[in-house]
Design a protein around this motif. Structure first.
Motif, PDB file in Angstrom:
ATOM      1  N   LEU A   1      -8.303   5.184   4.468  1.00 24.40           N
ATOM      2  CA  LEU A   1      -7.088   5.480   5.221  1.00 24.40           C
ATOM      3  C   LEU A   1      -7.247   5.204   6.714  1.00 24.40           C
ATOM      4  O   LEU A   1      -6.270   4.917   7.403  1.00 24.40           O
ATOM      5  CB  LEU A   1      -6.676   6.936   4.993  1.00 24.40           C
TER       6      LEU A   1
ATOM      7  N   SER B   1       0.851  -1.186   0.000  1.00 25.08           N
ATOM      8  CA  SER B   1       0.000   0.000   0.000  1.00 25.08           C
ATOM      9  C   SER B   1       0.885   1.233   0.000  1.00 25.08           C
ATOM     10  O   SER B   1       1.873   1.291   0.733  1.00 25.08           O
ATOM     11  CB  SER B   1      -0.909   0.019   1.232  1.00 25.08           C
ATOM     12  N   GLY B   2       0.533   2.208  -0.822  1.00 29.24           N
ATOM     13  CA  GLY B   2       1.325   3.426  -0.870  1.00 29.24           C
ATOM     14  C   GLY B   2       0.751   4.423  -1.859  1.00 29.24           C
ATOM     15  O   GLY B   2      -0.354   4.249  -2.379  1.00 29.24           O
ATOM     16  N   ILE B   3       1.511   5.455  -2.118  1.00 27.21           N
ATOM     17  CA  ILE B   3       1.089   6.542  -3.000  1.00 27.21           C
ATOM     18  C   ILE B   3       1.677   6.334  -4.392  1.00 27.21           C
ATOM     19  O   ILE B   3       2.845   5.978  -4.538  1.00 27.21           O
ATOM     20  CB  ILE B   3       1.547   7.900  -2.431  1.00 27.21           C
TER      21      ILE B   3
ATOM     22  N   LYS C   1      -2.419   9.271  -5.701  1.00 27.08           N
ATOM     23  CA  LYS C   1      -3.508   8.399  -5.262  1.00 27.08           C
ATOM     24  C   LYS C   1      -2.964   7.340  -4.306  1.00 27.08           C
ATOM     25  O   LYS C   1      -1.917   6.746  -4.548  1.00 27.08           O
ATOM     26  CB  LYS C   1      -4.131   7.713  -6.477  1.00 27.08           C
ATOM     27  N   TYR C   2      -3.685   7.107  -3.202  1.00 23.76           N
ATOM     28  CA  TYR C   2      -3.290   6.054  -2.265  1.00 23.76           C
ATOM     29  C   TYR C   2      -3.955   4.759  -2.703  1.00 23.76           C
ATOM     30  O   TYR C   2      -5.184   4.672  -2.799  1.00 23.76           O
ATOM     31  CB  TYR C   2      -3.708   6.405  -0.840  1.00 23.76           C
TER      32      TYR C   2
ATOM     33  N   ASP D   1       5.735   3.619  -0.350  1.00 21.53           N
ATOM     34  CA  ASP D   1       5.069   3.512   0.955  1.00 21.53           C
ATOM     35  C   ASP D   1       5.867   4.155   2.082  1.00 21.53           C
ATOM     36  O   ASP D   1       5.571   3.966   3.264  1.00 21.53           O
ATOM     37  CB  ASP D   1       4.785   2.047   1.297  1.00 21.53           C
TER      38      ASP D   1
ATOM     39  N   SER E   1      -3.746   0.182  -2.859  1.00 23.94           N
ATOM     40  CA  SER E   1      -3.197  -1.099  -2.429  1.00 23.94           C
ATOM     41  C   SER E   1      -3.108  -1.986  -3.662  1.00 23.94           C
ATOM     42  O   SER E   1      -4.087  -2.123  -4.397  1.00 23.94           O
ATOM     43  CB  SER E   1      -4.081  -1.760  -1.372  1.00 23.94           C
TER      44      SER E   1
END
Length: 263
Positions: free
Chosen positions: A247, A118-120, A220-221, A171, A223
């Protein structure tokens, strides 16, 4: 049914149900207006779904999602499943979930394994996000002089266009490239492969779909779930699933992860 963040970043709705036949059970996922189509569904009803697609579930296993072309029928006449005894079927997933990992933890020991990160989204590859494919075998076709040729099927009169591009996800511990295929790539970009191809044709710019939608991709965040592979000297993920997590839930999972580590 519960609220969720949709692919546009707004508030959407999602409903998961478990369906089974005489061989096994699987999760069906309905989004937004499709949730209303099953609002009166009762346990024991028969559901017929066509033109849906399967993908690796966010928590592992295989799920069936209803895309734009999906059709739903409740209690179709003459179904052989009307008298099915489901007492011996468990609703628990029998598959092993992929583990949520920090990107910095991914190395050659993870090659071939399924992971979740998960991250940007920090960037997208600077190349056309679509390619012409053979409608029979789905392999990429070559174009020369206005003619399309498949290495397997020969001449192709009318290719179909499929989505394929890479994003970089960060992340905080590191970054990794993830390859998005088909509906997974369409979901993030917000358009179908055919729509992206038409946009490229009209603009004459192979990057037009990515540039026009950069504000919905970058930052955008997400997964990403998929299998780890090595490309040259770097590890990458071939994505089989994409989600836009809440989040608050992400923070909760991180807190549980930290608590587990310090016990």
């Amino acid at each position: 049914m519960h609220p969720a963040q949709d692919k546009d970043g707004g508030e959407g709705r999602v409903q998961n149900i478990i369906v089974a036949d005489e061989s096994a059970q699987i999760r069906l996922t309905f989004w937004n207006e499709d949730v209303d189509r099953i609002k009166d569904l009762q346990e024991g009803d028969v559901v017929s779904v066509t033109h849906a697609y399967a993908k690796e579930g966010f928590r592992g296993g295989v799920e069936v999602h209803l895309g734009r072309r999906a059709e739903i029928e409740i209690n179709p006449k003459g179904s052989p499943l009307e008298q099915l005894d489901l007492s011996d079927l468990s609703v628990e997933s029998r598959s092993q979930a992929a583990g949520l990992v920090r990107i910095r933890e991914i190395d050659e020991s993870n090659e071939g394994k399924s992971v979740e990160v998960s991250g940007i989204v920090m960037g997208a590859t600077q190349a056309s996000p679509v390619y012409p494919a053979c409608p029979s075998c789905r392999k990429k076709v070559e174009e020369e002089g206005g003619r399309f040729t498949c290495s397997v099927c020969g001449d192709v009169k009318e290719p179909e266009y499929r989505m394929l591009y890479k994003i970089t996800v960060d992340d905080g511990s590191g970054s990794i490239r993830a390859t998005l295929f088909g509906e997974t790539g369409e979901e993030l970009l917000g358009m179908t492969a055919e729509e992206a191809h038409e946009l490229i044709t009209k603009s004459g710019n192979n990057l037009e779909p990515l540039e026009r939608n950069s504000d919905r991709i970058l930052g955008k965040y997400v997964s990403v779930r998929g299998r780890v592979s090595k490309f040259r000297d770097s590890m990458e993920i071939a994505a089989s699933g994409l989600a836009f997590p809440d989040l608050v839930e992400v923070s909760k999972r991180e807190r549980e992860r930290i608590d587990e580590l310090i016990r």
